[in-house]
Write an enzyme that holds these catalytic residues in place. Structure first.
Site, PDB file in Angstrom:
ATOM      1  N   PRO A 277      -5.659 -10.625  -1.200  1.00 47.75           N
ATOM      2  CA  PRO A 277      -6.595 -10.126  -0.179  1.00 47.75           C
ATOM      3  C   PRO A 277      -5.951  -9.324   0.962  1.00 47.75           C
ATOM      4  CG  PRO A 277      -6.160 -12.457   0.203  1.00 47.75           C
ATOM      5  CD  PRO A 277      -5.442 -12.081  -1.067  1.00 47.75           C
TER       6      PRO A 277
ATOM      7  N   ALA B 133      -2.677 -10.225   2.748  1.00 47.75           N
ATOM      8  CA  ALA B 133      -1.796 -10.918   3.706  1.00 47.75           C
ATOM      9  C   ALA B 133      -0.383 -10.310   3.748  1.00 47.75           C
ATOM     10  CB  ALA B 133      -1.717 -12.401   3.371  1.00 47.75           C
ATOM     11  N   TRP B 134       0.169  -9.984   2.595  1.00 43.07           N
ATOM     12  CA  TRP B 134       1.506  -9.359   2.593  1.00 43.07           C
ATOM     13  C   TRP B 134       1.433  -8.001   3.286  1.00 43.07           C
ATOM     14  CZ3 TRP B 134       5.587  -9.900  -1.811  1.00 43.07           C
ATOM     15  CH2 TRP B 134       5.876 -11.254  -2.007  1.00 43.07           C
TER      16      TRP B 134
ATOM     17  N   ASP C  31      -4.408  -3.018  -5.801  1.00 40.01           N
ATOM     18  CA  ASP C  31      -4.819  -4.236  -6.509  1.00 40.01           C
ATOM     19  C   ASP C  31      -5.963  -3.948  -7.486  1.00 40.01           C
ATOM     20  OD1 ASP C  31      -4.207  -7.470  -5.759  1.00 40.01           O
ATOM     21  OD2 ASP C  31      -5.958  -7.086  -7.038  1.00 40.01           O
TER      22      ASP C  31
ATOM     23  N   LYS D   6       7.574 -11.147  -7.622  1.00 38.31           N
ATOM     24  CA  LYS D   6       7.318 -12.539  -8.023  1.00 38.31           C
ATOM     25  C   LYS D   6       7.395 -12.668  -9.537  1.00 38.31           C
ATOM     26  CE  LYS D   6       3.036 -14.390  -7.668  1.00 38.31           C
ATOM     27  NZ  LYS D   6       2.052 -15.011  -6.753  1.00 38.31           N
TER      28      LYS D   6
END
Ligand code: SAM
Length: 190
Positions: free
Chosen positions: A33, A35-36, A62, A144
């Site tokens: 959403p 945050a990064w 995204d 990640k």
């Protein structure tokens, strides 16, 4: 004020490894959403809040819709693996390439550990080949992954293409036992 607790992982990694600096240009993959991207906007001074240091740039991508964020540009509902996304990214960047590629991407988990692991490794490998056209030489990639059989494959590829590759396990993701990050610095690029 962060949209998601994942912000604390990036804050922790960046406090320790200093990958985001004022003036840098950042691509945030799997940004929803957002945050990064919020953390990146602050740390690269994308809003020019501090006039004493350079102003950076943040572009988030995204599959999902990402709500607007001041200081960031978003490409919503886009698959990073799609060639048209790469062209769209290039069209939005203020320079030809970025200094930092962040990826907190994760495929929808099937619950089958081995399969989820493989899917995420392929996603990261795809991002790595894409980096050739969007990451500056000496640039940084943070991605990640879920640990498993094929992690070394990604690690080896990163080691071929970056001078410094390390594995990071942030405190903030300790409860998720398989989740780790590769921090690859000094892209050999072209
Ligand atoms: N870092 C984000 C934040 O702090 O708000 C959270 C990211 S969330 C853990 C993972 C995201 O990766 C999901 O929103 C998902 O839609 C996205 N994703 C997965 N595969 C993708 C792909 N092929 N292209 C773009 N985004 C993808």
């Amino acid at each position: 004020h962060y949209r998601c607790r994942s912000a604390f992982k990036l804050l922790e990694i960046d406090d320790k490894h200093r990958i985001l600096r004022p003036g840098l240009c950042v691509l945030d993959c799997g940004a929803a959403p957002g945050a990064w991207s919020q953390v990146a906007v602050e740390r690269v001074n994308a809003l020019g809040t501090d006039p004493a240091v350079p102003t950076g740039f943040v572009l988030g991508v995204d599959l999902l819709r990402i709500s607007p964020l001041e200081g960031a540009v978003f490409l919503s509902e886009r698959d990073i693996a799609d060639p048209s996304t790469v062209r769209a990214i290039q069209g939005l960047l203020p320079a030809e390439k970025v200094d930092v590629v962040l990826s907190d991407m994760a495929p929808n988990a099937t619950g089958i550990k081995e399969l989820d692991h493989q899917k995420l490794i392929s996603l990261c490998l795809g991002l790595l080949s894409l980096s050739q056209s969007i990451l500056k030489p000496k640039g940084t990639m943070l991605c990640k992954f879920w640990d498993g059989r094929e992690s070394h494959l990604l690690q080896n590829r990163l080691k071929e293409q970056f001078q410094d590759v390390r594995t990071i396990k942030p405190q903030a993701s300790r409860k998720d036992s398989a989740e780790s990050y590769y921090l690859a610095r000094l892209y050999k690029g072209k």
